[in-house]
Scaffold this active site. Structure first.
Site, PDB file in Angstrom:
ATOM      1  N   TYR A   1       1.175 -22.147  28.256  1.00 30.33           N
ATOM      2  CA  TYR A   1       1.702 -21.814  29.577  1.00 30.33           C
ATOM      3  C   TYR A   1       2.356 -20.430  29.565  1.00 30.33           C
ATOM      4  CZ  TYR A   1       4.635 -22.267  33.771  1.00 30.33           C
ATOM      5  OH  TYR A   1       5.263 -22.067  34.977  1.00 30.33           O
ATOM      6  N   VAL A   2       3.184 -20.170  28.569  1.00 29.43           N
ATOM      7  CA  VAL A   2       3.850 -18.872  28.486  1.00 29.43           C
ATOM      8  C   VAL A   2       2.825 -17.759  28.280  1.00 29.43           C
ATOM      9  CG1 VAL A   2       5.462 -17.469  27.146  1.00 29.43           C
ATOM     10  CG2 VAL A   2       6.039 -19.844  27.705  1.00 29.43           C
TER      11      VAL A   2
END
Length: 228
Positions: free
Chosen positions: A131-132
Site C-alpha cells: 500500500y505504501v
C-alpha cells in the site's frame, strides 16, 4: 465548481461529496459497483459507473470532460491484497492523471496516506508495504505531470466526529485525524489554488481548517492563501 471524485463511494469521498453538494457545487462520483449509485444520488451526487481498474484513459477523459477539478479518493480498501493496492491505489491514480491531461483539466487533488514518500517500516506486513509503495508511486507520478496538483497525506483515519481543527504541515503526520476533518480539508484545498505543488501532511491539531490551509499556502508563496 464542477468536481469529479474518483472512488465516489469511499468513506472520505462520501463525506466530501456531501459537503460540496450542500454548498451548491456540481459533483460527479466515479464508482465501480452500480449498486452504489443510489447512495450517491441520495447525497446529491451524480454517479458514473466506471471501473478504473479496467477502463482506458480515453474513457475516463470522456467522463471528466468539462469539470474544474478531480479528486482521487479511491482505494482498494480493507481486506484487499497487495495486487489490488497496485491496480487501484497506484494504477487508477495514474489513469486519472493521464485522463485529466487528455481532458485539459489542470486541478488534481490526491488523497494519499501517512508514510507515503518513504520506505515502509521494516516491521510492516506485506499488504501495508504494498500500500505504501503504491501510494508513493502514485504521488510521484502525479508530481511529474503538468497538472496543478496537491497531495494530501492524512494520519491514521478515524470515524469520530470532526473537530474542524487540524495540523497541516510539510512534516510527517503522526497521530490520527477524523475522516470528517479530511473531507473539510479537501474542500478548502479545492478552494485554494495557491496550495498547488504542495505535499501536505494532515493530523488532528489546533488550527481551524481554513486557517490551516491558508497558512500552508502562505508558507509556499509568501502571500495570503486564497479563500472562497
Amino acid at each position: 465548481m464542477k468536481i469529479v471524485i474518483a472512488g465516489g463511494n469511499g468513506q472520505i469521498a462520501r463525506r466530501l461529496g456531501r459537503l460540496l453538494a450542500a454548498r451548491g457545487d456540481s459533483v460527479i462520483g466515479i464508482v465501480r459497483n452500480p449498486a452504489h449509485s443510489s447512495d450517491l444520488q441520495a447525497d446529491g451526487i451524480e454517479p458514473v459507473v466506471c471501473d478504473l481498474e479496467k477502463t482506458s484513459s480515453d474513457e475516463v477523459a470522456r467522463v471528466i470532460s468539462g469539470v474544474d477539478a478531480v479528486v482521487f479518493a479511491a482505494g482498494a480498501g480493507p481486506g484487499s491484497g497487495a495486487a489490488r493496492k497496485h491496480t487501484v491505489d497506484h494504477q487508477a491514480a495514474v489513469l486519472l492523471a493521464d485522463a485529466a491531461l487528455r481532458a485539459g483539466i489542470r486541478r488534481y487533488v490526491m488523497v494519499s496516506t501517512r508514510g507515503a514518500g518513504s520506505p515502509p517500516p521494516a516491521h510492516a506486513d506485506d499488504v501495508w508495504a504494498a500500500y505504501v509503495h503504491a501510494k508513493t508511486a502514485a504521488d510521484e507520478h502525479l508530481m511529474a505531470q503538468d497538472l496543478d496538483w496537491t497531495v494530501l497525506r492524512p494520519a491514521a483515519l478515524t470515524n469520530e466526529p470532526g473537530t474542524g481543527s487540524v495540523r497541516l504541515t510539510a512534516e510527517r503526520s503522526i497521530g490520527e485525524v477524523t475522516r470528517d476533518d479530511v473531507a473539510q480539508v479537501l474542500v478548502a484545498l479545492l478552494d485554494t489554488p495557491a496550495t498547488t505543488g504542495l505535499i501536505l501532511e494532515l493530523a488532528e491539531g489546533p488550527d481551524p481548517v481554513r486557517e490551516a490551509v491558508s497558512h500552508a499556502a502562505e508558507a509556499r508563496t509568501g502571500q495570503p492563501g486564497q479563500r472562497p
